[in-house]
Design an enzyme around this catalytic site. Structure first.
Site, short mmCIF file in Angstrom:
data_model
loop_
_atom_site.label_atom_id
_atom_site.label_comp_id
_atom_site.label_asym_id
_atom_site.label_seq_id
_atom_site.Cartn_x
_atom_site.Cartn_y
_atom_site.Cartn_z
N ASN A 1 58.79 8.19 -40.32
CA ASN A 1 59.55 7.10 -39.71
C ASN A 1 59.04 5.73 -40.14
OD1 ASN A 1 57.12 7.20 -38.34
ND2 ASN A 1 58.00 6.70 -36.35
N ALA B 1 37.85 29.14 -23.64
CA ALA B 1 37.95 29.55 -25.05
C ALA B 1 37.29 30.90 -25.29
CB ALA B 1 37.31 28.49 -25.95
N HIS C 1 43.12 10.64 -23.53
CA HIS C 1 42.79 11.86 -24.27
C HIS C 1 44.06 12.64 -24.61
CE1 HIS C 1 41.24 16.08 -24.51
NE2 HIS C 1 40.21 15.51 -25.07
N ASP D 1 46.63 18.76 -20.56
CA ASP D 1 45.60 17.77 -20.84
C ASP D 1 45.57 16.73 -19.72
OD1 ASP D 1 44.03 15.68 -22.60
OD2 ASP D 1 44.12 17.52 -23.79
N ILE E 1 56.21 4.39 -39.69
CA ILE E 1 55.32 3.76 -38.72
C ILE E 1 54.12 4.68 -38.48
CG2 ILE E 1 55.08 2.91 -36.35
CD1 ILE E 1 58.08 2.43 -36.32
N TYR F 1 41.20 38.58 -25.41
CA TYR F 1 42.66 38.64 -25.56
C TYR F 1 43.05 38.28 -27.00
CZ TYR F 1 42.51 38.59 -20.48
OH TYR F 1 42.24 38.89 -19.17
N SER G 1 38.06 18.86 -29.04
CA SER G 1 39.36 18.39 -28.56
C SER G 1 40.27 18.01 -29.71
CB SER G 1 39.20 17.17 -27.65
OG SER G 1 38.96 17.52 -26.33
#
Length: 606
Positions: free
Chosen positions: A370, A460, A356, A318, A372, A466, A539
Site C-alpha cells: 500500500n 508453549a 505489545h 494478546d 506505506i 499436542y 513474542s
C-alpha cells in the site's frame, strides 16, 4: 473506527484510519515484560497468570579467533549440513584459516557475505595448494560452488583492504546416484550448473541479505534461455514434484537441451546469458527492504504462490491494540474482527508504554503493498483479536478467548491459527481440552519464553503433548540489539539480560528483534525499526511463524493443523546439532519450502 456490529452485538470489525502517520522516533529503550495479575478462570476452575513474551540487551559471546596458518587452522570437523560462522579480518588480523573434512564426494557451496571492506577467500586442498579463489572487488560477496572429492580441505579468508566483519557460510552434500544436491544457507548464495549430472537439485533456504540487494542466484550465464525449457511452479500447477529426502515439494524446473534437469527452490534470481528472471515478490512498502525477517524466512519467495486466503482465520490473543484519540487502531493494521468490543490495549500486563498486541498483529498482518510503512506476512486472511493480557475487567482468559475464536472460525468454515506471544502461569485445563479437541482445525503457535533457560514456558510446553501446538524460539539476523555482528539463525542469548528459552518440546525458531508497528499509550503511531530497538523477545518470533503457518494453510486448505506442524518440522532449515535438537528444535522456519511442501501434498504426493 468501529464498523457495523454483527451477530447481536457480539462481534465487531475494527478498522484503522488512513490519516497521516506520526512517526515516533525509536529510542534505545527496550520493552519490559509485563505480568498479568492472577485472575479467576470460571471455565477451568484454576488460577493463572501470564506475561507477554517481550524482553530486554547486552553482548553475545565471541568465538575463538581462527589461526592464520595451516597448523593453527580452526577445525570445523566433517561438514554434513549447511554451516555459518561470523568473524573479522583486517589490518591486525589479516587471515583466518579453517579446516574441514568431507566423508564422501560432495557438492560444495561457499559464500562470504556481510563485508564492509574488501576481503577474499580461497579453497585449498589437504596439502595447502589453492584449488579455487574468489576475489571480487570491494564489498561484493564472494562465492565458490562446485564438487569436491572426499578428503581434507582448508579455507583462507583474508583481508585485501581495510577492516571488515564477514559471514562465512558453507554447505556440503553427498552426491548420491548421480544427483548433485546443493544447499544454501540463510544468506545470499550463488549456485552454478555443473555438467556431468543428470539432475541438480538446489535449495536456496532464505536470504537475510535480500534487502541489501544480494540475491540467492542460480547462475546460468553460460547458457542461453533459448536452449532451455522452463517449468516454473505456480499455485495452480507447473514445476516438478520431487522428494529431496524430507518430504516431496514442488520445485521449479529447467531442462537443458542435453536432457539434464535443474530443480530449484528458494531462488531469488535466475541469470541466463540472454536474460534474467526474478522469482520473488517485492511489495512497494518503503520498510520492506529492512524487514530481514521476511527475507530470511523466504516469505518473498512464498508469495509467488499465496499471500493468504480467506479460508484461514488468524487469531491473536494478546494485550489488545493501541488506539488514538478517535479510537482508531494503527493505520497499518488491516480490518480486525474483535469480540464483545474487547480490543483496546489498556497498557497493563504487556508493556506500560507500547502496545505489545499492535506489534504482534502487525508482523502477521500489516497492510501490504500500500506504499506505506511495512509489509505483513499475510495480506488477505481475516484477523480476530481478543485481549487476554493485563487483567482488565473486560479481558478474557485463554479458554474463553480460544472458544470464541473456534466458534467464529467454524461459523465461516475456516481453519484457525492462534498466535500466543505470552507465557507463564498455572495450567488451564479448559484451554488444554480445547487444544486436544481441535487438532484438525486449530493450530496454536506459542512463544517459548525469554528466561534463557533449558525449559519451555507454559503453555508453549504443550507442544510436547499436542500435535497442533508449535513452540517457538527466537533467532538473530545479522545484527543484535547492540548493533553487534551475529550469525543468522543463532539462538538469541544475552548474558544477564534475556535469552530464548529452549528444551524438550521446542518445535522451531523464528526471527526476533524486528520491525513492527508501534502504538503508545498516548495514541501515537509509528514503527519499531532498525537493529537497535526492534520488537524483540520470543513474542516477536512467534507471529513470524504464525504468519508463515497462515500462508502454508492458505496454499492447501485440506491440511490438518497436525500436518502443518509436521510440514514445519520437515522443511525447517537445520541449525545446531544435526536433526532435531532441544536448542533449535527442527531449525529455522522456511516459508518457501513449507508452502511448496503443502502444494505437493495438495497434488496428491505425500
Amino acid at each position: 473506527m468501529l464498523a457495523t456490529s454483527r451477530r447481536n452485538n457480539e462481534y465487531f470489525s475494527v478498522t484503522s484510519t488512513h490519516e497521516s502517520l506520526e512517526k515516533v522516533r525509536s529510542t534505545s529503550r527496550v520493552l519490559e515484560s509485563g505480568i498479568l495479575p492472577e485472575f479467576d478462570d470460571p471455565l477451568s476452575n484454576s488460577r493463572t497468570s501470564y506475561s507477554s513474551s517481550v524482553s530486554n540487551s547486552v553482548t553475545p559471546q565471541v568465538a575463538p579467533d581462527p589461526g592464520s596458518t595451516l597448523s593453527t587452522a580452526y577445525n570445523l570437523g566433517t561438514l554434513n549440513r549447511p554451516f555459518t560462522l561470523t568473524d573479522f579480518v583486517g589490518n591486525n588480523d589479516v587471515s583466518d584459516i579453517y579446516r574441514f573434512s568431507l566423508a564422501s564426494n560432495s557438492s560444495f557451496n561457499l559464500s562470504l557475505n556481510g563485508l564492509t571492506a574488501d576481503a577474499d577467500v580461497e579453497l585449498l586442498n589437504g596439502n595447502g595448494t589453492r584449488i579455487r579463489l574468489s576475489n571480487a572487488s570491494g564489498t561484493t560477496s564472494e562465492w565458490i560452488d562446485g564438487s569436491l572429492n572426499a578428503g581434507t580441505y582448508y579455507l583462507n579468508v583474508f583481508r585485501y583492504t581495510g577492516n571488515t566483519n564477514y559471514r562465512l557460510s558453507l554447505s556440503a552434500t553427498p552426491i548420491v546416484n548421480g544427483v548433485r544436491t546443493v544447499l544454501g544457507n540463510l544468506g545470499a548464495d550463488t549456485f552454478i550448473w555443473q555438467s556431468g549430472f543428470n539432475r541438480t537439485v538446489i535449495s536456496g533456504n532464505g536470504n537475510v541479505d535480500f534487502g541489501s540487494g544480494a540475491l540467492d542466484t542460480l547462475n546460468l550465464t553460460n547458457i542461453s534461455s533459448t536452449t532451455a525449457r522452463l517449468n516454473l511452479a505456480n499455485a495452480s500447477g507447473g514445476g516438478v514434484v520431487y522428494n529431496p529426502g524430507n518430504g516431496a515439494r514442488v520445485f521449479d524446473a529447467i531442462t537443458l537441451n542435453n536432457g539434464n534437469q535443474i530443480l530449484f527452490e528458494g531462488i531469488d534470481r535466475i541469470r541466463f546469458a540472454d536474460r534474467t528472471i526474478n522469482r520473488f515478490v517485492r511489495p512497494n512498502d518503503p520498510l520492506f527492504n529492512q524487514q530481514w525477517n521476511l527475507h530470511m524466512m523466504g516469505v518473498h519467495n512464498a508469495w509467488n504462490f499465496t499471500k493468504g486466503s480467506t479460508n484461514v482465520m488468524i487469531g491473536v490473543q494478546d494485550t489488545g491494540l493501541g488506539v488514538n484519540s478517535n479510537g482508531n487502531i494503527h493505520p497499518e493494521l488491516r480490518t480486525t474482527l474483535i469480540f464483545n468490543n474487547n480490543y483496546r490495549d489498556e497498557f497493563i500486563g504487556g508493556d506500560n508504554y507500547t502496545s505489545h498486541g499492535t506489534a504482534v498483529q502487525g508482523i502477521i498482518a500489516a497492510r501490504s503493498n500500500n506504499g506505506i510503512g511495512m509489509s505483513g506476512i499475510n495480506w488477505n486472511s481475516p484477523v480476530f483479536n481478543i485481549d487476554v493480557l493485563g487483567g482488565n475487567q473486560a479481558d478474557y482468559n485463554l479458554a474463553q478467548a480460544t472458544q470464541a475464536m473456534i466458534n467464529q472460525a467454524n461459523s465461516q468454515g475456516q481453519k484457525l491459527i492462534v498466535n500466543m506471544s505470552l507465557g507463564g502461569g498455572g495450567r488451564d485445563f479448559a484451554f488444554e481440552r480445547l487444544i486436544a479437541n481441535n487438532q484438525s482445525k486449530a493450530l496454536f503457535v506459542i512463544a517459548s519464553g525469554n528466561s534463557n533457560t533449558n525449559s519451555i514456558s507454559y503453555p508453549a510446553n504443550l507442544a510436547s503433548v499436542y500435535s497442533n501446538v508449535i513452540a517457538v524460539g527466537a533467532s538473530w539476523g545479522t545484527r543484535n540489539a547492540n548493533n553487534g555482528a551475529t550469525t543468522p539463525g543463532d539462538r538469541i542469548s544475552y548474558a544477564g539480560w534475556w535469552g530464548s528459552q529452549y528444551g524438550t518440546g521446542l518445535t522451531l525458531v523464528g526471527p526476533s528483534e524486528v520491525i513492527a508497528p508501534y502504538a503508545n499509550r498516548n495514541g501515537q503511531f509509528g514503527y519499531w525499526g532498525g537493529s537497535t530497538s526492534g520488537f524483540n523477545g520470543t513474542s516477536a518470533a512467534t507471529p513470524n511463524v504464525a504468519g508463515v503457518a497462515s500462508l502454508v494453510w492458505s496454499a492447501n486448505r485440506n491440511l490438518s493443523a497436525t500436518r502443518i506442524k509436521q510440514i514445519f518440522s520437515q522443511t525447517a532449515f537445520d541449525l545446531g546439532a544435526r536433526g532435531y535438537d532441544t536448542t533449535y528444535g527442527h531449525g529455522f522456519v522456511n516459508a518457501d519450502a513449507a508452502v511448496r511442501r503443502a502444494m505437493a501434498i495438495g497434488r496428491g504426493v505425500a
